[in-house]
Design a protein around this motif. Sequence first.
Motif, PDB file in Angstrom:
ATOM      1  N   LEU A 167       0.748  -1.154   0.391  1.00 52.69           N
ATOM      2  CA  LEU A 167       0.079  -0.007   0.191  1.00 52.69           C
ATOM      3  C   LEU A 167       0.528   1.204  -0.391  1.00 52.69           C
ATOM      4  O   LEU A 167       0.643   2.380  -0.481  1.00 52.69           O
ATOM      5  N   LYS A 168       2.266   0.517   0.825  1.00 52.56           N
ATOM      6  CA  LYS A 168       2.264   2.428   0.868  1.00 52.56           C
ATOM      7  C   LYS A 168       2.855   2.211  -0.262  1.00 52.56           C
ATOM      8  O   LYS A 168       4.164   4.181  -0.871  1.00 52.56           O
ATOM      9  N   GLU A 169       4.717   1.338  -1.076  1.00 49.12           N
ATOM     10  CA  GLU A 169       5.312   1.681  -2.282  1.00 49.12           C
ATOM     11  C   GLU A 169       4.478   1.784  -3.757  1.00 49.12           C
ATOM     12  O   GLU A 169       5.708   1.507  -4.647  1.00 49.12           O
ATOM     13  N   GLY A 170       3.584   0.818  -3.321  1.00 48.24           N
ATOM     14  CA  GLY A 170       2.781   0.201  -4.721  1.00 48.24           C
ATOM     15  C   GLY A 170       4.044  -1.005  -4.729  1.00 48.24           C
ATOM     16  O   GLY A 170       3.737  -0.462  -6.332  1.00 48.24           O
ATOM     17  N   ILE A 171       4.161  -1.886  -4.445  1.00 45.29           N
ATOM     18  CA  ILE A 171       5.232  -2.375  -4.689  1.00 45.29           C
ATOM     19  C   ILE A 171       4.459  -3.830  -4.554  1.00 45.29           C
ATOM     20  O   ILE A 171       3.850  -4.497  -3.642  1.00 45.29           O
ATOM     21  N   LYS A 172       4.553  -4.419  -6.000  1.00 49.36           N
ATOM     22  CA  LYS A 172       3.094  -5.764  -5.918  1.00 49.36           C
ATOM     23  C   LYS A 172       4.653  -7.036  -5.595  1.00 49.36           C
ATOM     24  O   LYS A 172       5.677  -7.521  -6.040  1.00 49.36           O
ATOM     25  N   SER A 173       3.709  -7.507  -4.778  1.00 48.87           N
ATOM     26  CA  SER A 173       4.783  -8.871  -4.158  1.00 48.87           C
ATOM     27  C   SER A 173       4.251 -10.106  -4.430  1.00 48.87           C
ATOM     28  O   SER A 173       3.275 -10.103  -4.319  1.00 48.87           O
ATOM     29  N   TYR A 174       4.885 -11.268  -4.875  1.00 46.20           N
ATOM     30  CA  TYR A 174       4.596 -12.714  -5.677  1.00 46.20           C
ATOM     31  C   TYR A 174       4.856 -13.057  -4.728  1.00 46.20           C
ATOM     32  O   TYR A 174       4.743 -13.715  -3.697  1.00 46.20           O
ATOM     33  N   GLU A 175       3.931 -14.074  -3.912  1.00 44.67           N
ATOM     34  CA  GLU A 175       3.187 -15.366  -3.252  1.00 44.67           C
ATOM     35  C   GLU A 175       2.845 -16.765  -4.076  1.00 44.67           C
ATOM     36  O   GLU A 175       2.626 -16.410  -4.961  1.00 44.67           O
ATOM     37  N   THR A 176       3.046 -17.577  -3.372  1.00 48.45           N
ATOM     38  CA  THR A 176       2.732 -18.855  -4.080  1.00 48.45           C
ATOM     39  C   THR A 176       2.630 -19.588  -2.856  1.00 48.45           C
ATOM     40  O   THR A 176       3.388 -20.081  -1.738  1.00 48.45           O
ATOM     41  N   LYS A 177       1.603 -20.321  -2.491  1.00 46.93           N
ATOM     42  CA  LYS A 177       0.898 -21.204  -1.342  1.00 46.93           C
ATOM     43  C   LYS A 177       0.356 -22.287  -1.357  1.00 46.93           C
ATOM     44  O   LYS A 177      -0.345 -21.421  -2.677  1.00 46.93           O
ATOM     45  N   LEU A 178       0.166 -23.235  -0.787  1.00 46.32           N
ATOM     46  CA  LEU A 178      -0.734 -24.471  -0.255  1.00 46.32           C
ATOM     47  C   LEU A 178      -1.491 -23.915  -0.058  1.00 46.32           C
ATOM     48  O   LEU A 178      -0.818 -24.038   1.448  1.00 46.32           O
ATOM     49  N   ILE A 179      -2.763 -23.950  -0.290  1.00 43.17           N
ATOM     50  CA  ILE A 179      -3.998 -24.261   0.215  1.00 43.17           C
ATOM     51  C   ILE A 179      -4.664 -25.251   1.321  1.00 43.17           C
ATOM     52  O   ILE A 179      -5.428 -26.201   0.164  1.00 43.17           O
ATOM     53  N   GLU A 180      -4.086 -25.986   2.193  1.00 45.58           N
ATOM     54  CA  GLU A 180      -4.293 -27.846   2.561  1.00 45.58           C
ATOM     55  C   GLU A 180      -5.854 -27.966   2.906  1.00 45.58           C
ATOM     56  O   GLU A 180      -6.576 -28.275   2.802  1.00 45.58           O
ATOM     57  N   GLU A 181      -6.022 -26.440   4.034  1.00 53.20           N
ATOM     58  CA  GLU A 181      -7.645 -26.869   4.213  1.00 53.20           C
ATOM     59  C   GLU A 181      -8.458 -26.038   3.520  1.00 53.20           C
ATOM     60  O   GLU A 181      -8.663 -24.451   2.972  1.00 53.20           O
ATOM     61  N   SER A 182      -8.858 -26.630   2.381  1.00 48.52           N
ATOM     62  CA  SER A 182      -9.469 -26.425   1.034  1.00 48.52           C
ATOM     63  C   SER A 182     -10.967 -26.578   1.555  1.00 48.52           C
ATOM     64  O   SER A 182     -12.004 -27.563   1.181  1.00 48.52           O
ATOM     65  N   THR A 183     -11.550 -25.744   2.496  1.00 50.91           N
ATOM     66  CA  THR A 183     -12.598 -26.237   2.903  1.00 50.91           C
ATOM     67  C   THR A 183     -13.883 -24.872   2.074  1.00 50.91           C
ATOM     68  O   THR A 183     -12.654 -24.212   1.051  1.00 50.91           O
ATOM     69  N   GLU A 184     -15.393 -25.651   1.400  1.00 51.42           N
ATOM     70  CA  GLU A 184     -15.721 -24.761   1.010  1.00 51.42           C
ATOM     71  C   GLU A 184     -15.864 -23.035   0.825  1.00 51.42           C
ATOM     72  O   GLU A 184     -15.309 -23.119  -0.555  1.00 51.42           O
ATOM     73  N   PRO A 185     -15.690 -22.441   1.469  1.00 45.92           N
ATOM     74  CA  PRO A 185     -15.353 -20.890   1.924  1.00 45.92           C
ATOM     75  C   PRO A 185     -14.153 -20.587   1.168  1.00 45.92           C
ATOM     76  O   PRO A 185     -13.601 -19.531   0.617  1.00 45.92           O
ATOM     77  N   VAL A 186     -12.810 -21.217   1.467  1.00 48.65           N
ATOM     78  CA  VAL A 186     -11.287 -20.856   0.892  1.00 48.65           C
ATOM     79  C   VAL A 186     -12.229 -21.040  -0.709  1.00 48.65           C
ATOM     80  O   VAL A 186     -10.769 -20.401  -1.040  1.00 48.65           O
TER      81      VAL A 186
END
Length: 758
Positions: A167-186
């Motif tokens: 928000l402050k610097e306008g820098i786009k951060s990249y992420e790669t994550k494994l969402i293990e708890e794949s409940t319906e809302p997630v």
Amino acid sequence: MTSGEHDKKVLSHQRLDLHKNTQILYGAENAVGKGVEFMKNTIEKMDITFDDRAPSIVIKIPQYCDGYRDILSRGGKIRCITIITKDNLEYCEELIKIVSELRHLDNLKGGIAVNDSEYMATTVLKEAQPLTEVIHSNVDEVVEQGQFVFDTLWKNAIPAHRRIRELKEGIKSYETKLIEESTEPVIENVISKILLTASDINICTSIEGFQYSKNYLTKFLTPSFKNKNIMLQKNVKLLAEINRDNFELIKKLLDLGVDIKHSKEVLSINYMVTESDLAVAIKRSGKDAPSDSILYSNDPSYLDHFSKVFVELWKNGKDPARIIKSLEDETELSFIETIEDPEESVNLIRTLMYSAETEILAILPSFNSFLRQVDVGMMDLIKTLASNKSNLSIRVLIAEEIDDVMRKQIKTIFDQFSDKPHDSYEVNDIQLEYQFRGIENFRLKLFDSRLFTEIGFLIVDRKKSLLIESRNISSLDMIQSIGLSSYSNSIRISKSYASIFEALWTQAELYDKLKLHDRLQKEFINIAAHELRNPVQSLLGFSDILMNSKGNIESCDKFIITINESSKRLARLVDKVLDVTQLENELLILNKETFNLELLVKDIAKEYNSNIRLLNNKQLDIEYLSHKGNDEETSYKKRDFCLVYADRVRIIQVIMNILENAVEFTKIGKIQLRLIQNSDSNDIFLSISDSGSGIDPLVLPKLFSKFVSKSRKGTGLGLYISKKIIEAHKGKIWAENCYDANHQIIGSKFTFSLPSRR
């Protein structure tokens, strides 16, 4: 009603401690007061989520701010999730100072909080204003559920410092994550974000993956496409295998403007990629759901890779119009595909089994091939499918001659999948069919003959078939044992293979009957040799004496009595042999009626007591004890207690068999009969306990098998027949020894159960 009672509503919970309850509190004073109390009760940790308005509430309201600081000063930890925006950035930077860790997550509504023993929630939040309505609970189940929800959200949230930097610097951060708890809302949050914000969407889905994702496609994608203005701004490509299960949905998506191609090269991949996001469904082996986790990434390297893969698959895709027409005309385009890669064959086996709706038929060419299936988790998969799909019939045939060692090994494997162990294995038992305990729609049968085949096959719903070349090697490595495979979706071919399977299955059942018949013949001879000799010799010997005796008949009373007793013994033996024959051939006919088991037991105890006093010198007393469960104020009416729908004569036979054993092994003491009706399961239990010599520990494991007895009298058939009769009534029977404080046997106890008739 006292002042303030209008501001609270208490929800009661049955079977909980009186101090456990759930409250809805109205009004700022009550809500804030409960929040302060909640923070004071926090000992080790407080986990809390709230939307973008809440940071101002925590910072501006002294009761909350001081409460947070007090928790930290006591050594407690605070984990917090909120929505960090440009508008609340200043408050969030202050919030970081009074919590242990702060994270950001989009789309939060209201808030929840969980401490060591309590749960709170609110749906009403106003900037810099105290809460006016909260839900509070200290019920364990509610607290556990709240903790699970928080932990799921926590895993999918990002660190606050990363969001603040963006928000402050306008820098786009990249992420790669494994969402293990794949409940319906997630899943809903991830997929809706991708579908509704992207302009170019590429979807590559497998057979079962399309079934899994179609709900989300119709839930989020289809409504958006119905808005023509939105549709003009989106370019959606869908790559999938079009089949009878999904072509109607494919037609709807085509009408909405989705660009679709048919491909059979997407059997094991399921992902969605846009210009800025990627979501890949990760499937775990041994589970019924096609995917258990989602791999999410906005890293350009991942996006570029999956986009290139999609482009290559798209080039080789086929126009869906011809495929759909063939399906509508029921002229599905059949194919036969040769698969050289063993790993691809294994993946295809799992995929086909997941897709099965009504039937799975499989032939394993050898015992080693069965062991390999067990080793890679196929038995776990089969048990899961059979448990979750009650309409799915699964039959597996091992086409090899099986010896006793192999049969015992199979039984041991099935015991590992059962909550309770099966009965002890006897080498003389002929068990050619196996099932999971409590699961009726799976059967594994031993063909027990030499086919000398090295081909195994799998048939799903009689629509798809897979033939697998099996290398007959000793290794349990499934990949090494697989050669070429042939996969086809031809219904005609699949039905032909199914008819071969049915012929072999029928032949295996005939082998079962022949072996059973052979065993019954041998056992009949054993019975004759074991039990007929003594009474026959008595009849012959004493009848010879009578023939050569002179004088009055009164002088031969003892010979006549012996002849009479031997004749009765032979008659009882004949009855038992007939009973065993009927039971083994499943010819036992039960003449069921509704009767009161308690009255029957009382009559038997009374009659048996009289006989003992008249005919025995034993100092025995048989008594009946009634017990209707832990709650003496049971809701069962007196006339409904212990009603059963059963064969009265056969139940009497069972009780008499057990009583005869108890009397024989008890010289002095009591024999007690006790009836208990379980109010939860509606089962009725009759236990018969004695103070005799007990059951020989060597005999106990196989007590209900044929010819097992430590008595000098009897055939060892009585308890075996009793067990079969009770099981025919859908009940259970078991025996145990009773011990004193010094672990010495002081008697035995037999118990059987019957379903009640209410």
